[in-house]
Design an enzyme around this catalytic site. Structure first.
Site, PDB file in Angstrom:
ATOM      1  N   TYR A 124       0.998  -1.105  -0.130  1.00  0.00           N
ATOM      2  CA  TYR A 124      -0.065  -0.040   0.182  1.00  0.00           C
ATOM      3  C   TYR A 124       0.735   1.183   0.008  1.00  0.00           C
ATOM      4  O   TYR A 124       0.342   2.402   0.034  1.00  0.00           O
ATOM      5  CB  TYR A 124      -0.853  -0.004   1.254  1.00  0.00           C
ATOM      6  CG  TYR A 124      -1.939  -0.911   1.336  1.00  0.00           C
ATOM      7  CD1 TYR A 124      -2.003  -2.144   0.534  1.00  0.00           C
ATOM      8  CD2 TYR A 124      -3.369  -0.713   1.955  1.00  0.00           C
ATOM      9  CE1 TYR A 124      -3.082  -3.165   0.499  1.00  0.00           C
ATOM     10  CE2 TYR A 124      -4.265  -1.608   1.786  1.00  0.00           C
ATOM     11  CZ  TYR A 124      -4.006  -2.624   1.052  1.00  0.00           C
ATOM     12  OH  TYR A 124      -5.148  -3.683   1.309  1.00  0.00           O
ATOM     13  N   LYS A 191       3.913 -13.871   5.544  1.00  0.00           N
ATOM     14  CA  LYS A 191       4.023 -15.082   4.662  1.00  0.00           C
ATOM     15  C   LYS A 191       5.808 -15.149   4.440  1.00  0.00           C
ATOM     16  O   LYS A 191       6.007 -14.986   3.278  1.00  0.00           O
ATOM     17  CB  LYS A 191       3.523 -14.388   3.247  1.00  0.00           C
ATOM     18  CG  LYS A 191       3.297 -15.717   2.278  1.00  0.00           C
ATOM     19  CD  LYS A 191       2.071 -16.616   2.642  1.00  0.00           C
ATOM     20  CE  LYS A 191       2.290 -17.772   1.281  1.00  0.00           C
ATOM     21  NZ  LYS A 191       1.389 -18.737   1.854  1.00  0.00           N
ATOM     22  N   ASP A 224      -2.116 -17.355   5.357  1.00  0.00           N
ATOM     23  CA  ASP A 224      -3.195 -18.337   4.897  1.00  0.00           C
ATOM     24  C   ASP A 224      -3.860 -19.217   5.967  1.00  0.00           C
ATOM     25  O   ASP A 224      -4.956 -19.398   6.067  1.00  0.00           O
ATOM     26  CB  ASP A 224      -2.781 -19.213   3.608  1.00  0.00           C
ATOM     27  CG  ASP A 224      -1.448 -19.535   3.558  1.00  0.00           C
ATOM     28  OD1 ASP A 224      -0.728 -19.075   4.349  1.00  0.00           O
ATOM     29  OD2 ASP A 224      -0.981 -20.220   2.504  1.00  0.00           O
ATOM     30  N   ASP A 248      -5.138  -5.701   6.353  1.00  0.00           N
ATOM     31  CA  ASP A 248      -6.403  -5.029   5.843  1.00  0.00           C
ATOM     32  C   ASP A 248      -7.479  -6.210   5.757  1.00  0.00           C
ATOM     33  O   ASP A 248      -8.518  -6.142   6.054  1.00  0.00           O
ATOM     34  CB  ASP A 248      -6.027  -4.305   4.676  1.00  0.00           C
ATOM     35  CG  ASP A 248      -7.269  -3.441   3.827  1.00  0.00           C
ATOM     36  OD1 ASP A 248      -8.093  -3.160   4.866  1.00  0.00           O
ATOM     37  OD2 ASP A 248      -7.104  -3.043   2.711  1.00  0.00           O
TER      38      ASP A 248
END
Ligand code: NAD
Length: 360
Positions: A124, A191, A224, A248
């Site tokens: 972002y 991740k 995940d 987010d």
């Protein structure tokens, strides 16, 4: 004494939920001097910019703002006012408490999670290269020359910067929050198995900061797996801290656990400024229809009251909102999934919350 607060109604349904919230906050007896800041499409028409400088100056001066959602045109038009505000004011924390109130239409009960999201970097950051531009071609060539991989020439590219300074700062905030509010555990979300130099750095920073907080449990989860576990056993988690994008997405997931965007409040914080806003967006299709749920915005107002030191007034707002939810009569369409014709409008919810506040 009256608090000086910058009030940013936003656009879409923003002005309606903001007005409903303003009425509720004023009904607590706490006094405010509201300084109105116009942003988004209305400001664009009037000032030829979606974020006039006077709004930034007002927040810097008052140090506290209450903001409605603002539309970001997809793919074209002006860049996100929300992202620009966070950047200009260095609002590096996005804090989103997610709590179930009895009576909300949710598959889950007794959820009480705190989502702490880094607000300024990651995908972002706004560093983007449009497909077909010389800048994109240069970057693609640079990456090929550095033997870092072949990128198709018809690609658009967004850059994902994650810094040591900002990672440590957000994780430290999460731990300090946990300590202050007697929370037991912080979970860092990442991740790092795939993105070793960005998410890997975030995780390494989180592990280092955690060493300074031996009184609070620390663990990490791959994003995940985290998404699945939040749906399967949300009670196993307490404070979550994540870089911008995962934060987010997980914020909306957590909002879904507790009954939807209609009851998901938030705060954007810097070292000395605080801007309170709901998690939801401007829901443009409902603009001017007196339809959407103002409770997320009211609960953001509750967070603002607590931030101002008006804990008792904040607690009363929370209790009044919870009582209206529990009664299930004066609630908007999202809380009447089986009987939308029995729902009331945004301003009627404000009337009901004010009645509860005024009851001794
Ligand atoms: P959204 O949150 O505006 O709406 C998605 C759907 O959720 C709505 O259609 C509605 O069904 C429901 N919803 C949202 N708020 C609700 C409420 N208070 N009560 C009941 N139902 C509600 O998300 P979107 O459609 O993805 O985004 C619309 C615009 O808002 C976009 O331009 C987006 O960029 C912007 N946005 C702004 C902010 C912000 O200002 N902080 C945050 C998110 C999205």
């Amino acid at each position: 004494m009256a608090y000086n607060v910058t009030l940013i109604p936003g656009d879409g349904v923003g002005p309606e939920v903001t007005e409903a919230t303003k009425r509720v906050l004023e009904a607590t007896g706490v006094k405010f001097n509201w300084e109105i800041g116009e942003v988004g499409s209305y400001a664009m028409e009037k000032y030829d910019t979606p974020l006039p400088a006077y709004v930034i100056e007002s927040v810097k001066k008052n140090k506290v703002a209450l903001k409605g959602p603002v539309t970001t045109p997809v793919g074209s038009g002006f860049r996100s006012v929300n992202v620009a505000l966070r950047k200009e004011l260095e609002l590096f924390v996005c804090l989103r408490p997610c709590k179930t109130y009895p009576g909300v239409p949710s598959r889950f009960k007794d959820i009480d999670l705190i989502m702490v999201r880094e607000n300024l970097e990651d995908l972002y950051a706004g560093i983007e290269f449009e497909k077909g531009t010389p800048e994109a071609a240069n970057l693609i060539k640079f990456i090929a020359d550095a033997k870092k991989g072949a990128i198709r020439p018809d690609s658009g590219i967004s850059i994902k910067p994650i810094s040591e300074f900002r990672s440590k700062r957000i994780v430290k905030f999460a731990f300090d929050y946990a300590r202050q509010y007697h929370r037991k555990k912080v979970t860092a979300v990442h991740k790092a198995n795939i993105m070793k130099f960005s998410d890997g750095l975030f995780l390494a920073c989180a592990r280092e900061v955690a060493k300074d907080y031996p009184d609070i449990e620390f663990e990490d989860r791959i994003v995940d797996n985290m998404s699945m576990q939040l749906v399967q056993k949300p009670e196993a988690y307490d404070v979550l801290v994540a870089p911008n994008l995962y934060g987010d997405i997980l914020s909306d997931l957590c909002a879904g656990l507790v009954g939807g965007l209609g009851v998901a409040p938030g705060a954007n914080l810097s070292a000395d400024l605080a801007l309170f806003e709901a998690t939801h967006g401007s829901a443009p299709k409902y603009t001017g229809m007196n339809k959407v749920n103002p409770m997320a915005m009211m609960l953001s107002g509750m967070l603002m009251l607590r931030h101002l030191g008006e804990k008792e007034a904040g607690d009363r707002v929370e209790k009044a909102v919870a009582a209206v939810i529990a009664e299930g009569k004066d609630v908007t369409y999202d809380f009447k999934p089986g009987a939308p014709d029995k729902a009331v409008g945004t301003s009627q919810v404000a009337d009901a919350v004010i009645r509860k506040l005024q009851r001794k």
